[in-house]
Design an enzyme around this catalytic site. Structure first.
Site, PDB file in Angstrom:
ATOM      1  N   LYS A  10       2.616  -3.174  -4.917  1.00 32.40           N
ATOM      2  CA  LYS A  10       3.004  -4.460  -5.532  1.00 32.40           C
ATOM      3  C   LYS A  10       4.201  -4.271  -6.464  1.00 32.40           C
ATOM      4  O   LYS A  10       5.061  -5.145  -6.538  1.00 32.40           O
ATOM      5  CB  LYS A  10       1.816  -5.075  -6.271  1.00 32.40           C
ATOM      6  CG  LYS A  10       0.659  -5.420  -5.347  1.00 32.40           C
ATOM      7  CD  LYS A  10      -0.496  -6.026  -6.108  1.00 32.40           C
ATOM      8  CE  LYS A  10      -1.727  -6.163  -5.218  1.00 32.40           C
ATOM      9  NZ  LYS A  10      -2.374  -4.842  -4.937  1.00 32.40           N
ATOM     10  N   GLY A  30       1.443   1.293  -6.413  1.00 29.58           N
ATOM     11  CA  GLY A  30       2.850   0.919  -6.460  1.00 29.58           C
ATOM     12  C   GLY A  30       3.344  -0.016  -5.370  1.00 29.58           C
ATOM     13  O   GLY A  30       4.522  -0.372  -5.368  1.00 29.58           O
ATOM     14  N   CYS A  72      -9.452  -7.483  -5.755  1.00 25.76           N
ATOM     15  CA  CYS A  72      -9.874  -7.476  -4.350  1.00 25.76           C
ATOM     16  C   CYS A  72     -11.401  -7.535  -4.325  1.00 25.76           C
ATOM     17  O   CYS A  72     -12.045  -6.748  -3.651  1.00 25.76           O
ATOM     18  CB  CYS A  72      -9.316  -6.281  -3.581  1.00 25.76           C
ATOM     19  SG  CYS A  72      -9.708  -4.677  -4.288  1.00 25.76           S
TER      20      CYS A  72
END
Lengths: 303, 168
Positions: free
Chosen positions: A117, A115, A231
């Site tokens: 972002k 959460g 990532c």
């Protein structure tokens, strides 16, 4: 190369200044706090840091991010519990910044937990419009909900769909696909959350990532924008996925027009070639950002 | 799954947030109220929201407003923080030292003649902190002081309380 798993070592010919890259992997990642404008004015937040004797700097292109020195633990302050900030690594704040949703817009965060972002998107929209925050996992949704609750997010609905099966009858202006990935960018010699077993599942992951990106391009309106991020350093999870989605002919790549320390996306890797426009996507290396490794691609639906 | 809040839930929101804590009704006017079995949730109204509610199976919103505890409804700490500047009554104001004691011990003794027993908003030097439960003194039982019990979400706040305890 002592201490580096094979999944990281294979980028030796790819990374500019390998020694600096390896050195960065031996350093702990700095503590970054994203100021939550939904909960407190900037000056009150900064005063609270000053009172604790904490100094800060703003990493490039991210004015709401505070790289702090002298903090015992980011979750161990009153300000954290009041939702004044979210601990969030610099490169993790870049996907929402690049997507840059306008106030009042309709936004889907397809893989939203935990959460950070989502709440950043809400702040960028000034708490207006509508965000649908989706995640496949019930357990991760609990973490997402707890963070949104603490950060005072008032424009968000939380759903639990398998991303590939997300309903298609609602047209979004923006979609964020921060895809599940091998997490290679989180590897550090002494820590990080990288799981070598996940890196062995690149084929499975890249197929899943392509399905998620396809879904994002189906639910965004024509002209709407999709931000795809991972990532991971693996081209199989990054450029290969974006290139495959572009080949389906419903989207193009937009240049990322922000002053960020990223390197152009690859157009070839290990015998594979990708569409030339993938060079407009950005790779973020830890020795350039002092943060997690990240990859971002900004797409626009054309068809 | 979320469903529209009915008259009973809307009444509970009015009772807790408007009547007890003094939030002006117009502050809540742009919120759509939704509910699950024991929680009333809030989200900003919009045309997009109505369309989305028709299509998606939503689990919750970002902000729980009130939560049912037995027969009573309790304001959430998140709601009190979000609407803190609009609270006009039902507030316990603590000094920094008192707040620290509350966070370490979980409760605080002291008579608050201005308060009726029940859920209150705790205010510290930084503003509204969250929810507390105030219990009146009962002199005939030897309880000559009132009691303020923290109702802050334990999973979130406990590490901070432990950190304060270790520092003292």
């Amino acid at each position: 190369m002592i201490g580096l798993p094979q999944q990281i070592g294979r980028y030796r010919g790819l990374v500019e200044d390998w020694d600096a890259f390896v050195e960065a992997l031996h350093r702990p990642v700095p503590t970054d706090l994203r100021w939550n404008s939904l909960a407190v004015e900037r000056n009150r937040f900064e005063e609270s840091l000053q009172r604790q004797g904490i100094s800060w700097a703003h990493p490039s292109g991210s004015p709401d991010l505070y790289r702090v020195e002298g903090m015992a633990g980011p979750g161990l302050t009153l300000a954290y519990n009041l939702g004044w900030y979210q601990p969030q690594g610099y490169t993790s704040t870049l996907p929402p910044l690049i997507l840059s949703p306008q106030p009042g817009s309709r936004v889907l965060d397809l893989c939203a937990a935990p959460g950070g972002k989502t709440s950043q998107l809400a702040a960028l929209m000034g708490g207006t419009g509508l965000i649908v925050a989706n995640d496949i996992s019930h357990q991760r949704i609990s973490i997402l909900a707890a963070n949104l609750e603490r950060l005072g997010v008032l424009n968000t609905l939380i759903c639990q769909y398998r991303g590939e099966n997300f309903p298609e009858r609602f047209a979004f202006d923006y979609v964020l696909v921060d895809a599940p990935c091998s997490g290679q960018g989180t590897f550090r010699v002494d820590g990080g959350t990288f799981r070598p077993d996940a890196a062995d599942a690149l084929e499975f992951l890249s197929a899943l990532q392509l399905r998620l990106l396809r879904k994002a391009l189906q639910v965004v309106r024509p002209g709407g924008r999709v931000l795809y991020s991972t990532c991971s350093y693996a081209p199989e999870e990054d450029e290969a996925v974006v290139s495959a989605a572009l080949e389906e002919g419903t989207a193009d790549v937009l240049p990322i027009d922000l002053d960020l320390p990223g390197q152009p996306g690859l157009t070839e890797w290990a015998g594979a070639t990708y569409l030339p426009e993938v060079a407009h996507t950005l790779r973020f290396w830890p020795h350039h950002t002092d943060s997690w490794g990240f990859y971002c691609a900004l797409l626009r639906r054309t068809g | 799954m979320l469903s529209s809040a009915g008259p009973a839930e809307a009444h509970a929101v009015r009772t807790v947030l408007v009547e007890r804590l003094g939030i002006a009704p117009e502050v809540l006017a742009d919120l759509r109220l939704l509910c699950t079995s024991n929680v009333v949730w809030a989200i900003r109204k919009s045309d997009a929201l109505e369309e989305a509610l028709d299509i998606f199976r939503a689990e919750r919103t970002g902000l729980p407003l009130i939560r049912r505890v037995g027969k009573h409804w309790k304001p959430t700490t998140a709601a009190l923080q979000a609407f803190g500047e609009h609270l006009t009554r039902g507030i316990v104001t603590l000094t920094a030292v008192e707040l620290e004691r509350l966070l370490i011990q979980g409760s605080l003794r002291g008579t608050r003649a201005e308060l009726d027993e029940g859920y209150v908003a705790i205010r510290g030097p930084e503003g509204i902190i969250g929810c507390g439960l105030y219990l009146n003194p009962i002199p005939e039982e030897g309880k000559v002081e009132g009691l303020l019990r923290s109702q802050l979400p334990k999973a979130q706040w406990e590490p901070f309380g432990r950190h304060l305890r270790e520092q003292t």
